[in-house]
Design a protein around this motif. Sequence first.
Motif, PDB file in Angstrom:
ATOM      1  N   GLY A 205       0.654  -1.117  -0.027  1.00  0.00           N
ATOM      2  CA  GLY A 205       0.069  -0.007  -0.153  1.00  0.00           C
ATOM      3  C   GLY A 205       0.821   1.352   0.025  1.00  0.00           C
ATOM      4  N   LYS A 206       2.089   1.096  -0.071  1.00  0.00           N
ATOM      5  CA  LYS A 206       2.703   2.462  -0.167  1.00  0.00           C
ATOM      6  C   LYS A 206       4.188   2.402  -0.752  1.00  0.00           C
ATOM      7  CE  LYS A 206       3.863   1.690   4.706  1.00  0.00           C
ATOM      8  NZ  LYS A 206       3.838   2.427   5.945  1.00  0.00           N
ATOM      9  N   ARG A 207       4.961   3.119  -1.134  1.00  0.00           N
ATOM     10  CA  ARG A 207       6.256   3.129  -1.761  1.00  0.00           C
ATOM     11  C   ARG A 207       7.359   4.446  -1.085  1.00  0.00           C
ATOM     12  NH1 ARG A 207       4.053  -0.360  -3.841  1.00  0.00           N
ATOM     13  NH2 ARG A 207       3.957  -0.934  -5.875  1.00  0.00           N
ATOM     14  N   HIS A 208       8.426   4.058  -0.873  1.00  0.00           N
ATOM     15  CA  HIS A 208       9.105   4.910  -0.432  1.00  0.00           C
ATOM     16  C   HIS A 208      10.282   5.253  -1.312  1.00  0.00           C
ATOM     17  CE1 HIS A 208       8.077   3.688   4.070  1.00  0.00           C
ATOM     18  NE2 HIS A 208       7.143   4.494   3.514  1.00  0.00           N
ATOM     19  N   TYR A 209      10.804   6.446  -1.826  1.00  0.00           N
ATOM     20  CA  TYR A 209      11.679   6.864  -2.457  1.00  0.00           C
ATOM     21  C   TYR A 209      12.918   7.475  -2.024  1.00  0.00           C
ATOM     22  CZ  TYR A 209       8.032   5.262  -5.991  1.00  0.00           C
ATOM     23  OH  TYR A 209       7.034   4.937  -6.398  1.00  0.00           O
ATOM     24  N   ARG A 210      14.059   7.191  -2.274  1.00  0.00           N
ATOM     25  CA  ARG A 210      15.032   8.161  -1.928  1.00  0.00           C
ATOM     26  C   ARG A 210      15.898   8.502  -3.171  1.00  0.00           C
ATOM     27  NH1 ARG A 210      20.430   6.698   1.553  1.00  0.00           N
ATOM     28  NH2 ARG A 210      21.190   8.542   2.094  1.00  0.00           N
ATOM     29  N   PHE A 211      16.265  10.038  -3.340  1.00  0.00           N
ATOM     30  CA  PHE A 211      16.859  10.371  -4.535  1.00  0.00           C
ATOM     31  C   PHE A 211      17.560  11.552  -4.080  1.00  0.00           C
ATOM     32  CE2 PHE A 211      12.443  11.577  -5.003  1.00  0.00           C
ATOM     33  CZ  PHE A 211      12.410  12.885  -5.086  1.00  0.00           C
ATOM     34  N   TYR A 212      18.273  12.175  -4.932  1.00  0.00           N
ATOM     35  CA  TYR A 212      19.101  13.366  -5.074  1.00  0.00           C
ATOM     36  C   TYR A 212      18.715  14.222  -6.266  1.00  0.00           C
ATOM     37  CZ  TYR A 212      21.828  11.529  -1.256  1.00  0.00           C
ATOM     38  OH  TYR A 212      22.180  10.691  -0.121  1.00  0.00           O
ATOM     39  N   THR A 213      18.760  15.387  -6.043  1.00  0.00           N
ATOM     40  CA  THR A 213      18.488  16.413  -7.222  1.00  0.00           C
ATOM     41  C   THR A 213      19.423  17.547  -6.931  1.00  0.00           C
ATOM     42  OG1 THR A 213      16.906  17.802  -5.888  1.00  0.00           O
ATOM     43  CG2 THR A 213      16.073  15.944  -7.506  1.00  0.00           C
ATOM     44  N   LEU A 214      19.634  18.250  -8.301  1.00  0.00           N
ATOM     45  CA  LEU A 214      20.707  19.561  -8.077  1.00  0.00           C
ATOM     46  C   LEU A 214      19.665  20.593  -7.633  1.00  0.00           C
ATOM     47  CD1 LEU A 214      22.715  18.741 -11.429  1.00  0.00           C
ATOM     48  CD2 LEU A 214      23.315  18.407  -8.726  1.00  0.00           C
ATOM     49  N   GLY A 215      20.071  21.387  -6.523  1.00  0.00           N
ATOM     50  CA  GLY A 215      19.599  22.823  -6.640  1.00  0.00           C
ATOM     51  C   GLY A 215      18.452  22.975  -5.677  1.00  0.00           C
ATOM     52  N   GLY A 216      17.550  21.742  -5.600  1.00  0.00           N
ATOM     53  CA  GLY A 216      16.239  22.055  -4.863  1.00  0.00           C
ATOM     54  C   GLY A 216      15.522  20.647  -4.943  1.00  0.00           C
ATOM     55  N   ALA A 217      14.182  20.871  -4.662  1.00  0.00           N
ATOM     56  CA  ALA A 217      13.247  19.667  -4.788  1.00  0.00           C
ATOM     57  C   ALA A 217      12.274  19.872  -5.877  1.00  0.00           C
ATOM     58  CB  ALA A 217      12.646  19.539  -3.434  1.00  0.00           C
ATOM     59  N   PRO A 218      12.029  18.696  -6.656  1.00  0.00           N
ATOM     60  CA  PRO A 218      11.026  18.679  -7.896  1.00  0.00           C
ATOM     61  C   PRO A 218       9.406  18.926  -7.300  1.00  0.00           C
ATOM     62  CG  PRO A 218      11.746  16.506  -7.472  1.00  0.00           C
ATOM     63  CD  PRO A 218      12.569  17.341  -6.403  1.00  0.00           C
ATOM     64  N   GLU A 219       9.254  19.987  -6.545  1.00  0.00           N
ATOM     65  CA  GLU A 219       7.837  20.239  -5.929  1.00  0.00           C
ATOM     66  C   GLU A 219       6.824  20.049  -6.995  1.00  0.00           C
ATOM     67  OE1 GLU A 219       8.296  23.399  -3.449  1.00  0.00           O
ATOM     68  OE2 GLU A 219      10.056  23.076  -2.740  1.00  0.00           O
ATOM     69  N   ASN A 220       6.882  20.778  -8.258  1.00  0.00           N
ATOM     70  CA  ASN A 220       6.110  21.091  -9.206  1.00  0.00           C
ATOM     71  C   ASN A 220       5.733  19.646  -9.917  1.00  0.00           C
ATOM     72  OD1 ASN A 220       4.310  22.631 -10.672  1.00  0.00           O
ATOM     73  ND2 ASN A 220       5.652  22.820 -12.338  1.00  0.00           N
ATOM     74  N   VAL A 221       6.556  18.686 -10.243  1.00  0.00           N
ATOM     75  CA  VAL A 221       6.256  17.549 -10.681  1.00  0.00           C
ATOM     76  C   VAL A 221       5.375  16.746  -9.701  1.00  0.00           C
ATOM     77  CG1 VAL A 221       7.454  15.358 -11.283  1.00  0.00           C
ATOM     78  CG2 VAL A 221       8.711  17.450 -11.724  1.00  0.00           C
ATOM     79  N   PHE A 222       5.529  16.792  -8.584  1.00  0.00           N
ATOM     80  CA  PHE A 222       4.751  15.894  -7.653  1.00  0.00           C
ATOM     81  C   PHE A 222       3.259  16.587  -7.396  1.00  0.00           C
ATOM     82  CE2 PHE A 222       9.023  14.449  -6.605  1.00  0.00           C
ATOM     83  CZ  PHE A 222       9.037  13.303  -7.160  1.00  0.00           C
ATOM     84  N   LEU A 223       3.255  17.869  -7.643  1.00  0.00           N
ATOM     85  CA  LEU A 223       1.898  18.483  -7.568  1.00  0.00           C
ATOM     86  C   LEU A 223       1.047  18.046  -8.838  1.00  0.00           C
ATOM     87  CD1 LEU A 223      -0.199  20.603  -6.533  1.00  0.00           C
ATOM     88  CD2 LEU A 223       0.968  22.250  -7.665  1.00  0.00           C
ATOM     89  N   LYS A 224       1.634  18.142  -9.862  1.00  0.00           N
ATOM     90  CA  LYS A 224       1.286  17.654 -11.182  1.00  0.00           C
ATOM     91  C   LYS A 224       0.694  16.157 -10.949  1.00  0.00           C
ATOM     92  CE  LYS A 224       1.708  16.732 -15.968  1.00  0.00           C
ATOM     93  NZ  LYS A 224       1.466  15.413 -16.067  1.00  0.00           N
TER      94      LYS A 224
END
Length: 164
Positions: free
Chosen positions: A90-109
């Motif tokens: 019933g759930k997934r946990h993800y751990r990742f790295y990005t450059l400069g910030g967090a991809p907030e807009n992607v997850f809102l979409k």
Amino acid sequence: MDELRVECLLQVGGDTAALNTFDKQFRGGAGPQWADRPHNKTPRYSLHGLHPVPEDVQHRGWQTAGHLWCSDFWDVPDDLVNMQVKRLLGKRHYRFYTLGGAPENVFLKASYDFPLLHLRLIRLGVDRGDLQSHFYHGGYYQGSFSPNGESGFTVLREEMGFSA
């Protein structure tokens, strides 16, 4: 000057069928192979799977349009790095790295596209060192901030099954 790598945690839960579709789409987005930019390895999980770079932008190239589009629509200048996944009932946990910030807009979409799922994006605030949680559901967003940054993030990372 190198951009700062930001560690992010993502918790996704909800309807099992929607969760499996989300994970498959997230995993299946290999992303564009930019002709004007070296690319070491295609990521297994990609922001491209959730919010693809339009073909017209891809055709104009990374230097001309790609990096600008990614910054504007992904909130980060490039794709995910070092993805780790924990699959639980019933759930997934993800751990990742990005450059400069967090991809907030992607997850809102993604919350619009997957209204039966609840998403929580967690990261440390770069400037203040606070713990930032971004909650998404059905196209809505709510954020929270906690002053126990590093210790709170470490506890959440371990609770999600990831070591430091």
